[in-house]
Design a protein around this motif. Structure first.
Motif, mmCIF file in Angstrom:
data_model
loop_
_atom_site.group_PDB
_atom_site.id
_atom_site.type_symbol
_atom_site.label_atom_id
_atom_site.label_comp_id
_atom_site.label_asym_id
_atom_site.label_seq_id
_atom_site.Cartn_x
_atom_site.Cartn_y
_atom_site.Cartn_z
ATOM 1 N N GLU A 47 0.837 -1.207 0.000
ATOM 2 C CA GLU A 47 0.000 0.000 0.000
ATOM 3 C C GLU A 47 0.869 1.254 0.000
ATOM 4 O O GLU A 47 0.548 2.246 -0.656
ATOM 5 C CB GLU A 47 -0.946 0.001 1.198
ATOM 6 N N GLU A 48 1.972 1.206 0.736
ATOM 7 C CA GLU A 48 2.901 2.341 0.755
ATOM 8 C C GLU A 48 3.514 2.566 -0.620
ATOM 9 O O GLU A 48 3.720 3.712 -1.038
ATOM 10 C CB GLU A 48 4.005 2.107 1.796
ATOM 11 N N ALA A 49 3.798 1.491 -1.344
ATOM 12 C CA ALA A 49 4.354 1.621 -2.692
ATOM 13 C C ALA A 49 3.327 2.243 -3.639
ATOM 14 O O ALA A 49 3.671 3.114 -4.456
ATOM 15 C CB ALA A 49 4.808 0.255 -3.211
ATOM 16 N N TRP A 50 2.058 1.820 -3.543
ATOM 17 C CA TRP A 50 1.006 2.441 -4.367
ATOM 18 C C TRP A 50 0.905 3.938 -4.049
ATOM 19 O O TRP A 50 0.796 4.770 -4.952
ATOM 20 C CB TRP A 50 -0.356 1.779 -4.129
ATOM 21 N N ALA A 51 0.931 4.275 -2.765
ATOM 22 C CA ALA A 51 0.843 5.687 -2.361
ATOM 23 C C ALA A 51 2.033 6.482 -2.893
ATOM 24 O O ALA A 51 1.879 7.620 -3.340
ATOM 25 C CB ALA A 51 0.767 5.801 -0.840
ATOM 26 N N ALA A 52 3.221 5.890 -2.872
ATOM 27 C CA ALA A 52 4.416 6.570 -3.390
ATOM 28 C C ALA A 52 4.305 6.813 -4.896
ATOM 29 O O ALA A 52 4.737 7.854 -5.394
ATOM 30 C CB ALA A 52 5.662 5.752 -3.067
ATOM 31 N N ILE A 53 3.702 5.871 -5.620
ATOM 32 C CA ILE A 53 3.485 6.057 -7.062
ATOM 33 C C ILE A 53 2.541 7.232 -7.285
ATOM 34 O O ILE A 53 2.789 8.097 -8.134
ATOM 35 C CB ILE A 53 2.923 4.768 -7.697
ATOM 36 N N ASN A 54 1.450 7.292 -6.519
ATOM 37 C CA ASN A 54 0.491 8.389 -6.661
ATOM 38 C C ASN A 54 1.139 9.740 -6.408
ATOM 39 O O ASN A 54 0.936 10.694 -7.171
ATOM 40 C CB ASN A 54 -0.688 8.188 -5.702
ATOM 41 N N VAL A 55 1.938 9.852 -5.358
ATOM 42 C CA VAL A 55 2.596 11.117 -5.014
ATOM 43 C C VAL A 55 3.635 11.479 -6.067
ATOM 44 O O VAL A 55 3.710 12.629 -6.512
ATOM 45 C CB VAL A 55 3.243 11.019 -3.612
ATOM 46 N N ALA A 56 4.440 10.506 -6.494
ATOM 47 C CA ALA A 56 5.485 10.783 -7.480
ATOM 48 C C ALA A 56 4.880 11.250 -8.803
ATOM 49 O O ALA A 56 5.399 12.165 -9.441
ATOM 50 C CB ALA A 56 6.344 9.541 -7.700
ATOM 51 N N TYR A 57 3.772 10.637 -9.211
ATOM 52 C CA TYR A 57 3.138 11.067 -10.464
ATOM 53 C C TYR A 57 2.519 12.451 -10.298
ATOM 54 O O TYR A 57 2.574 13.273 -11.202
ATOM 55 C CB TYR A 57 2.078 10.063 -10.922
ATOM 56 N N GLN A 58 1.953 12.722 -9.154
ATOM 57 C CA GLN A 58 1.348 14.031 -8.919
ATOM 58 C C GLN A 58 2.400 15.140 -9.023
ATOM 59 O O GLN A 58 2.124 16.223 -9.505
ATOM 60 C CB GLN A 58 0.658 14.080 -7.561
ATOM 61 N N ARG A 59 3.617 14.854 -8.583
ATOM 62 C CA ARG A 59 4.681 15.870 -8.639
ATOM 63 C C ARG A 59 5.047 16.262 -10.064
ATOM 64 O O ARG A 59 5.543 17.354 -10.287
ATOM 65 C CB ARG A 59 5.927 15.367 -7.919
ATOM 66 N N VAL A 60 4.826 15.367 -11.031
ATOM 67 C CA VAL A 60 5.154 15.709 -12.417
ATOM 68 C C VAL A 60 3.970 16.327 -13.147
ATOM 69 O O VAL A 60 4.106 16.749 -14.290
ATOM 70 C CB VAL A 60 5.686 14.491 -13.211
ATOM 71 N N HIS A 61 2.815 16.389 -12.483
ATOM 72 C CA HIS A 61 1.649 17.028 -13.096
ATOM 73 C C HIS A 61 1.953 18.514 -13.293
ATOM 74 O O HIS A 61 2.505 19.155 -12.401
ATOM 75 C CB HIS A 61 0.413 16.838 -12.197
#
Length: 164
Positions: A47-61
Motif C-alpha cells: 500500500e505504501e508503494a502504491w501511495a508513493a506512485i500516486n505522489v510521485a506522479y502528482q509531482r510531475v503534473h
C-alpha cells in the motif's frame, strides 16, 4: 527460479480488495506466464508503494504545487515491459499506469498514462520498483497474514513442477 512481474493491479469488490499479479517464470530457459489473483491482504509495504506512485506522479503534473492538492491520482494498475541491456541483464524498458484522477469538487476521470521510461522520473521509477519487489514477495507467499509457505514448501513445489 526467477520471476519477472509484468502486471500488478488492485481493485475493490464486495468480497474485499482483490490483487492480481501477472508474471513470467523462467525455468531452464523456458518462460511460462502466470496470473495470481487473490483476496488475501498484502503487506502494508505494498500500500505504501502504491501511495508513493500516486505522489510521485502528482509531482510531475503540470499544475502541481506543494501547498495545493486540488488534483489527486489513485493508480490501481501497473504494466511493465522489459528488455535485455547490452550486458544481457533484463531491465525495465517502460511501464504504464492506470487509475483515477480526481479533482476537488469537480469529479473524476479514469486515466492511463503514456509509456514511461525509467529515465523520465527517478522517484516514480523507484516507487514502481518497490511495488514490483512487493509483488514478488506476494507471489512467494509473504502477505499481511505472515508467510503463507515455509521455505521447504516453496522448494518442494519447485521440485515437483520441475519433475512434471
Amino acid at each position: 527460479m526467477s520471476i519477472r512481474i509484468t502486471n500488478i493491479s488492485q481493485s475493490a469488490s464486495n468480497k474485499g480488495r482483490r490483487i492480481v499479479i501477472c508474471y513470467v517464470k523462467e525455468n531452464n530457459g523456458i518462460e511460462d506466464n502466470y496470473k495470481l489473483s487473490s483476496f488475501e491482504i498484502a503487506r502494508p509495504e505494498m500500500e505504501e508503494a502504491w501511495a508513493a506512485i500516486n505522489v510521485a506522479y502528482q509531482r510531475v503534473h503540470p499544475d502541481y504545487r506543494e501547498d495545493e492538492t486540488w488534483v489527486d491520482f489513485s493508480f490501481s494498475s501497473v504494466s511493465i515491459k522489459y528488455v535485455k541491456n547490452l550486458k544481457g541483464d533484463i531491465v525495465i524498458k517502460e511501464f504504464r499506469l492506470s487509475g483515477v484522477m480526481a479533482w476537488d469538487y469537480m469529479g473524476f476521470s479514469t486515466i492511463t498514462t503514456d509509456k514511461i521510461s525509467p529515465q523520465q522520473n527517478e522517484e516514480l521509477t523507484a516507487a514502481v520498483c518497490k511495488l514490483i519487489n512487493e509483488a514478488e514477495l506476494y507471489v512467494h507467499g509473504k502477505r499481511a497474514q505472515t508467510q503463507l509457505f515455509d521455505d521447504k514448501t516453496i522448494q518442494n513445489a519447485t521440485t515437483v513442477s520441475e519433475e512434471v
